[in-house]
Design a protein around this motif. Structure first.
Motif, PDB file in Angstrom:
ATOM      1  N   LYS A 236       0.832  -1.212   0.000  1.00 23.38           N
ATOM      2  CA  LYS A 236       0.000   0.000   0.000  1.00 23.38           C
ATOM      3  C   LYS A 236       0.868   1.265   0.000  1.00 23.38           C
ATOM      4  O   LYS A 236       0.627   2.210  -0.753  1.00 23.38           O
ATOM      5  N   SER A 237       1.886   1.271   0.840  1.00 18.60           N
ATOM      6  CA  SER A 237       2.786   2.430   0.914  1.00 18.60           C
ATOM      7  C   SER A 237       3.507   2.631  -0.406  1.00 18.60           C
ATOM      8  O   SER A 237       3.751   3.752  -0.843  1.00 18.60           O
ATOM      9  N   LEU A 239       2.407   1.834  -3.457  1.00 19.77           N
ATOM     10  CA  LEU A 239       1.501   2.409  -4.451  1.00 19.77           C
ATOM     11  C   LEU A 239       1.272   3.891  -4.186  1.00 19.77           C
ATOM     12  O   LEU A 239       1.193   4.695  -5.114  1.00 19.77           O
ATOM     13  N   GLU A 240       1.167   4.280  -2.910  1.00 21.63           N
ATOM     14  CA  GLU A 240       0.979   5.698  -2.566  1.00 21.63           C
ATOM     15  C   GLU A 240       2.219   6.512  -2.925  1.00 21.63           C
ATOM     16  O   GLU A 240       2.122   7.646  -3.398  1.00 21.63           O
ATOM     17  N   ALA A 241       3.403   5.914  -2.728  1.00 27.28           N
ATOM     18  CA  ALA A 241       4.650   6.628  -3.047  1.00 27.28           C
ATOM     19  C   ALA A 241       4.802   6.851  -4.547  1.00 27.28           C
ATOM     20  O   ALA A 241       5.431   7.811  -4.974  1.00 27.28           O
ATOM     21  N   ASP A 243       2.625   7.742  -6.774  1.00 32.00           N
ATOM     22  CA  ASP A 243       1.432   8.429  -7.262  1.00 32.00           C
ATOM     23  C   ASP A 243       1.757   9.439  -8.367  1.00 32.00           C
ATOM     24  O   ASP A 243       0.986   9.639  -9.291  1.00 32.00           O
ATOM     25  N   SER A 247       7.790  10.045  -9.437  1.00 33.12           N
ATOM     26  CA  SER A 247       7.938   9.072  -8.348  1.00 33.12           C
ATOM     27  C   SER A 247       7.519   7.675  -8.803  1.00 33.12           C
ATOM     28  O   SER A 247       8.070   6.671  -8.335  1.00 33.12           O
ATOM     29  N   SER A 248       6.557   7.588  -9.736  1.00 36.00           N
ATOM     30  CA  SER A 248       6.123   6.259 -10.189  1.00 36.00           C
ATOM     31  C   SER A 248       7.250   5.561 -10.970  1.00 36.00           C
ATOM     32  O   SER A 248       7.413   4.345 -10.890  1.00 36.00           O
TER      33      SER A 248
END
Length: 331
Positions: A236-237, A239-241, A243, A247-248
């Motif tokens: 989860k962290s 995927l949030e990082a 965004d 960063s992706s």
């Protein structure tokens, strides 16, 4: 006794890890109530990486054995162009046509450099070999629904990255960059007298076996670390990082490094991320992972000096990131 244990600590620990992993896999049903499921998952991933990698390592050490026994320094001097630019281009083209996996490329590169291939040419071969060979391109084409665009970008951009990194290595490093222990081994090998063909074939097999055990222990550690990160890293962290557009790309390159997937199969994993991450990020995943990942970083550290290995890692990461950012408007 203590000195023998300290000298072979890496080998002994690697063998214990491997034996424990196989034991846990076979006794999974019996220990399921005792050990946490995450640890059993780690064990399954660890064994999967090893099963996937070992055939390619075997192929790599056999080729390294052939190079060591049957290819002389005179052959290398005759085949490799004297011009740095021509040597780099030729090595990248040869790598692109050579069906190698990143699991088995390090022993081949080690033997080529020991035989006199310039370091920058060997790095060009190492980067394109696992990335652009015909098997990888075909698997990428099929994984993305017979779409030639991603396969084409992977091949073209990957080749450009390999050229840039090889030229960077040629400007910043001289010599073979081997660890000191390997220099003395090379001297002994060079002094070998010419032997009958059967004896040379036996020497090739013996050398391949030695090379396999020398490389396999670092592969085992790399596979274990990759499995541990995959098991305990919070998805989860992650995927949030990832965004944002930049960063992706960084997140997908980090994933490629940690997952340490075989380059023949990573396209199918990359295509599964296509609905979560933008296409440039998936492309960075497909280019960066085959060039350098966690397990072959450890294998390189067993051969080359740490400063050189981390410099190559920096060159590859920076070039892949910047080149993907530059072309993202065309994807």
């Amino acid at each position: 006794m203590n000195r023998i244990v300290r000298t072979n600590l890496v080998d002994i620990t690697g063998l214990i890890l491997l034996a424990a992993a196989f034991l846990l896999l076979t006794l999974k049903l019996d220990v399921g109530d005792v050990l946490p499921s995450s640890f059993l998952n780690l064990n399954t991933i660890f064994i999967s990486i090893l099963i996937e990698a070992f055939p390619f390592v075997l192929i790599g050490v056999l080729i390294a054995g052939v190079i060591q026994i049957f290819v002389t320094e005179e052959h290398i001097q005759r085949w490799i162009p004297q011009s740095r630019t021509k040597a780099i281009i030729m090595s990248c083209v040869v790598g692109a046509l050579f069906p190698a996996c990143e699991c088995g490329i390090v022993p081949i590169v080690r033997r080529l450099v020991a035989k006199g291939v310039p370091l920058y040419a060997a790095i060009g071969f190492m980067l394109t070999g696992p990335l652009i060979n015909p098997i990888v391109i075909a698997s990428t084409y099929m994984a993305f629904g017979n779409n030639a665009s991603i396969a084409g970008w992977r091949m073209g951009l990957g080749f450009a990255v390999a050229l840039i990194v090889a030229f960077s290595v040629s400007f910043f490093f001289r010599g073979h960059q081997f660890k000191q222990a390997l220099v003395s081994t090379q001297t002994i090998s060079a002094s070998r007298k010419k032997e009958p063909l059967t004896q040379r074939f036996f020497s090739m097999l013996t050398h391949s076996i030695d090379e396999f055990f020398d490389m396999a222990k670092f592969l085992i550690f790399g596979a274990f670390l990759a499995a541990a990160v995959q098991t305990y890293m919070p998805a989860k962290s992650l995927l949030e990082a990832g965004d944002g557009p930049f960063s992706s790309i960084a997140v997908m390159m980090g994933l490629a490094y940690v997952l340490s997937l075989c380059s023949e199969a990573d396209a199918f994993i990359g295509s599964s991320f296509n609905s979560i991450f933008p296409t440039p990020s998936v492309l960075a995943f497909l280019i960066f992972g085959p060039m350098i990942d966690l397990k072959n970083t450890l294998m390189m550290l067993s051969v080359f000096r740490a400063k050189f290995v981390f410099s190559v890692l920096f060159f590859v990461a920076t070039t892949v990131f910047l080149s993907t950012v530059l072309v993202q408007s065309f994807l």
